[in-house]
Design a protein around this motif. Structure first.
Motif, PDB file in Angstrom:
ATOM      1  N   ALA A  45       0.837  -1.204   0.000  1.00 29.20           N
ATOM      2  CA  ALA A  45       0.000   0.000   0.000  1.00 29.20           C
ATOM      3  C   ALA A  45       0.874   1.257   0.000  1.00 29.20           C
ATOM      4  CB  ALA A  45      -0.917  -0.013   1.221  1.00 29.20           C
ATOM      5  N   LEU A  46       1.898   1.271   0.855  1.00 29.73           N
ATOM      6  CA  LEU A  46       2.813   2.407   0.891  1.00 29.73           C
ATOM      7  C   LEU A  46       3.537   2.545  -0.444  1.00 29.73           C
ATOM      8  CD1 LEU A  46       4.427   4.668   2.180  1.00 29.73           C
ATOM      9  CD2 LEU A  46       5.860   2.975   3.294  1.00 29.73           C
ATOM     10  N   PHE A  47       3.921   1.408  -1.023  1.00 31.65           N
ATOM     11  CA  PHE A  47       4.604   1.435  -2.313  1.00 31.65           C
ATOM     12  C   PHE A  47       3.724   2.049  -3.395  1.00 31.65           C
ATOM     13  CE2 PHE A  47       7.920  -2.170  -1.607  1.00 31.65           C
ATOM     14  CZ  PHE A  47       8.442  -1.444  -0.554  1.00 31.65           C
ATOM     15  N   ALA A  48       2.428   1.702  -3.382  1.00 37.77           N
ATOM     16  CA  ALA A  48       1.511   2.241  -4.387  1.00 37.77           C
ATOM     17  C   ALA A  48       1.411   3.761  -4.268  1.00 37.77           C
ATOM     18  CB  ALA A  48       0.129   1.604  -4.239  1.00 37.77           C
ATOM     19  N   HIS A 201       0.872  -3.292  -8.495  1.00 37.89           N
ATOM     20  CA  HIS A 201       0.816  -3.300  -7.034  1.00 37.89           C
ATOM     21  C   HIS A 201      -0.635  -3.300  -6.548  1.00 37.89           C
ATOM     22  CE1 HIS A 201       4.746  -3.245  -5.182  1.00 37.89           C
ATOM     23  NE2 HIS A 201       5.193  -2.349  -6.052  1.00 37.89           N
ATOM     24  N   LEU A 202      -1.473  -2.461  -7.136  1.00 41.97           N
ATOM     25  CA  LEU A 202      -2.866  -2.372  -6.701  1.00 41.97           C
ATOM     26  C   LEU A 202      -3.606  -3.689  -6.935  1.00 41.97           C
ATOM     27  CD1 LEU A 202      -3.827   1.209  -7.944  1.00 41.97           C
ATOM     28  CD2 LEU A 202      -3.449   0.464  -5.579  1.00 41.97           C
ATOM     29  N   PRO A 206      -4.031  -6.997  -0.913  1.00 44.18           N
ATOM     30  CA  PRO A 206      -5.184  -7.605  -0.229  1.00 44.18           C
ATOM     31  C   PRO A 206      -6.225  -6.530   0.096  1.00 44.18           C
ATOM     32  CG  PRO A 206      -3.330  -7.424   1.277  1.00 44.18           C
ATOM     33  CD  PRO A 206      -2.817  -7.039  -0.076  1.00 44.18           C
ATOM     34  N   SER A 207      -7.436  -6.941   0.379  1.00 38.31           N
ATOM     35  CA  SER A 207      -8.541  -6.002   0.593  1.00 38.31           C
ATOM     36  C   SER A 207      -8.308  -5.042   1.757  1.00 38.31           C
ATOM     37  CB  SER A 207      -9.846  -6.774   0.812  1.00 38.31           C
ATOM     38  OG  SER A 207      -9.729  -7.636   1.930  1.00 38.31           O
ATOM     39  N   ASP A 208      -7.643  -5.509   2.836  1.00 40.92           N
ATOM     40  CA  ASP A 208      -7.435  -4.630   3.993  1.00 40.92           C
ATOM     41  C   ASP A 208      -6.519  -3.455   3.650  1.00 40.92           C
ATOM     42  OD1 ASP A 208      -5.356  -6.554   3.752  1.00 40.92           O
ATOM     43  OD2 ASP A 208      -4.676  -6.078   5.785  1.00 40.92           O
ATOM     44  N   MET A 209      -5.521  -3.696   2.796  1.00 40.11           N
ATOM     45  CA  MET A 209      -4.636  -2.607   2.385  1.00 40.11           C
ATOM     46  C   MET A 209      -5.352  -1.641   1.451  1.00 40.11           C
ATOM     47  SD  MET A 209      -0.871  -4.290   1.863  1.00 40.11           S
ATOM     48  CE  MET A 209      -0.066  -5.217   3.175  1.00 40.11           C
ATOM     49  N   LEU A 210      -6.208  -2.165   0.582  1.00 40.76           N
ATOM     50  CA  LEU A 210      -6.991  -1.291  -0.292  1.00 40.76           C
ATOM     51  C   LEU A 210      -7.920  -0.404   0.534  1.00 40.76           C
ATOM     52  CD1 LEU A 210      -7.906  -3.751  -3.201  1.00 40.76           C
ATOM     53  CD2 LEU A 210      -6.421  -1.740  -3.353  1.00 40.76           C
ATOM     54  N   ASN A 211      -8.500  -0.965   1.584  1.00 41.43           N
ATOM     55  CA  ASN A 211      -9.366  -0.184   2.473  1.00 41.43           C
ATOM     56  C   ASN A 211      -8.573   0.920   3.164  1.00 41.43           C
ATOM     57  OD1 ASN A 211     -11.601  -1.749   1.862  1.00 41.43           O
ATOM     58  ND2 ASN A 211     -11.268  -3.164   3.557  1.00 41.43           N
ATOM     59  N   LEU A 213      -5.966   2.450   1.999  1.00 45.56           N
ATOM     60  CA  LEU A 213      -5.720   3.498   1.016  1.00 45.56           C
ATOM     61  C   LEU A 213      -6.945   4.386   0.820  1.00 45.56           C
ATOM     62  CD1 LEU A 213      -3.657   1.703  -1.802  1.00 45.56           C
ATOM     63  CD2 LEU A 213      -2.837   3.347  -0.117  1.00 45.56           C
ATOM     64  N   SER A 214      -8.122   3.772   0.792  1.00 42.54           N
ATOM     65  CA  SER A 214      -9.353   4.545   0.604  1.00 42.54           C
ATOM     66  C   SER A 214      -9.589   5.514   1.762  1.00 42.54           C
ATOM     67  CB  SER A 214     -10.554   3.608   0.453  1.00 42.54           C
ATOM     68  OG  SER A 214     -10.792   2.890   1.652  1.00 42.54           O
ATOM     69  N   GLU A 215      -9.129   5.152   2.954  1.00 43.69           N
ATOM     70  CA  GLU A 215      -9.267   6.025   4.123  1.00 43.69           C
ATOM     71  C   GLU A 215      -8.312   7.224   4.070  1.00 43.69           C
ATOM     72  OE1 GLU A 215      -8.531   3.471   7.405  1.00 43.69           O
ATOM     73  OE2 GLU A 215     -10.374   2.293   7.146  1.00 43.69           O
ATOM     74  N   GLU A 216      -7.254   7.094   3.307  1.00 43.56           N
ATOM     75  CA  GLU A 216      -6.247   8.146   3.237  1.00 43.56           C
ATOM     76  C   GLU A 216      -6.303   8.924   1.925  1.00 43.56           C
ATOM     77  OE1 GLU A 216      -4.408   8.849   5.716  1.00 43.56           O
ATOM     78  OE2 GLU A 216      -4.613   7.087   7.007  1.00 43.56           O
ATOM     79  N   VAL A 217      -7.419   8.845   1.205  1.00 38.57           N
ATOM     80  CA  VAL A 217      -7.487   9.403  -0.141  1.00 38.57           C
ATOM     81  C   VAL A 217      -7.298  10.922  -0.160  1.00 38.57           C
ATOM     82  CG1 VAL A 217     -10.019   9.644  -0.113  1.00 38.57           C
ATOM     83  CG2 VAL A 217      -8.812   9.411  -2.300  1.00 38.57           C
TER      84      VAL A 217
END
Length: 269
Positions: A45-48, A201-202, A206-211, A213-217
């Motif tokens: 997630a950080l890499f993305a 990367h995206l 996994p789903s928890d990392m995608l979530n 990212l959505s919180e930090e948009v």
């Protein structure tokens, strides 16, 4: 938390401003900024996010260099055939490393940056002894160029960087490009390779990392805007006020700072 976010936002702008003129994407500092400043774990997630900021730098600065014709299209076409597949392979490596990513990331960073410092210093010394005709006689070396660009693509995904620390020395040594064209061509590599790495990367997250990212948009979008502004202004400043020798000296200074930071971290493992 707001104070830390604003501080990191200023840091992101400064990184983009400093890195854009020397053909780097800024990932070497975006990752530690977000890791140390906001406490984000070193993971996909950080890499993305780091790669997204790097993409903004590469496009902001790359278009400015393109406008001034500071790039070489033929060398770009040769190298990109190695760089793009390398980026995809790099994402697979990140997935395999998983929980050992922090240590491996910093070790590879130290190795990569040390190599870039050595090659850049050696190239600067060689050019002080050789004239232009001798340099042109060597010509482009396609195979080493593609291999070097492929390594840059892999490291772009594995280390969440634009890989300009690899591309610039590779283009200078195997593409025989003068500094400004090597820098501009390096940015053009990133304009293609980094979006590929982000997408890969995206898709692998996994789903928890995608979530997460959505919180930090919102802060991510703010960082991207400031990155673009920093890259554009930095590229224009560099082309107007910095000579080719000065660009290479700034390039080396940034590499020394970053490698020192990671060496200090590795002594704590």
């Amino acid at each position: 938390m707001l104070t830390e976010t604003l501080f990191i936002a200023l840091g992101v702008f400064a990184v983009a401003f400093m890195f854009a003129p020397v053909g780097l994407g800024g990932g070497m500092l975006f990752v530690p900024l977000l890791h140390y400043g906001l406490g984000w774990e070193i993971n996909g997630a950080l890499f993305a996010v780091s790669l997204s900021l790097t993409a903004v730098v590469s496009w902001g600065s790359g278009l400015a260099h393109r406008k001034q014709d500071h790039y070489d299209d033929s060398t770009l076409k040769i190298g990109i055939r190695g760089a793009v597949p390398g980026a995809v392979v790099g994402v697979g490596i990140v997935a395999l490393i998983d929980d050992k990513m922090d240590f491996v990331f910093k070790v590879l960073s130290v190795v990569m940056i040390t190599w870039a410092i050595y090659k850049t210093i050696r190239k600067m010394k060689d050019e002080s002894k050789a004239d232009d005709e001798e340099m042109e006689a060597i010509g482009v070396q396609p195979v080493p160029l593609q291999i070097g660009a492929g390594i840059g693509g892999i490291l772009s995904s594995v280390l969440a960087i634009g890989a300009g620390v690899i591309y610039v020395p590779v283009l200078r040594n195997f593409g025989q490009l003068e500094p400004r064209k090597a820098i501009g061509t390096s940015l053009h590599f990133m304009m293609v390779v980094v979006p590929v790495a982000i997408l890969a990367h995206l898709l692998a997250l996994p789903s928890d990392m995608l979530n997460r990212l959505s919180e930090e948009v919102i802060p991510i979008l703010m960082f991207m805007i400031l990155t673009f502004l920093g890259a554009r202004s930095g590229a224009k400043y560099g082309m107007k006020y910095l000579s080719e020798k000065q660009l290479m000296r700034v390039f080396l200074a940034i590499l020394f700072i970053v490698v020192t930071r990671y060496v200090i971290d590795l002594t704590e493992f």
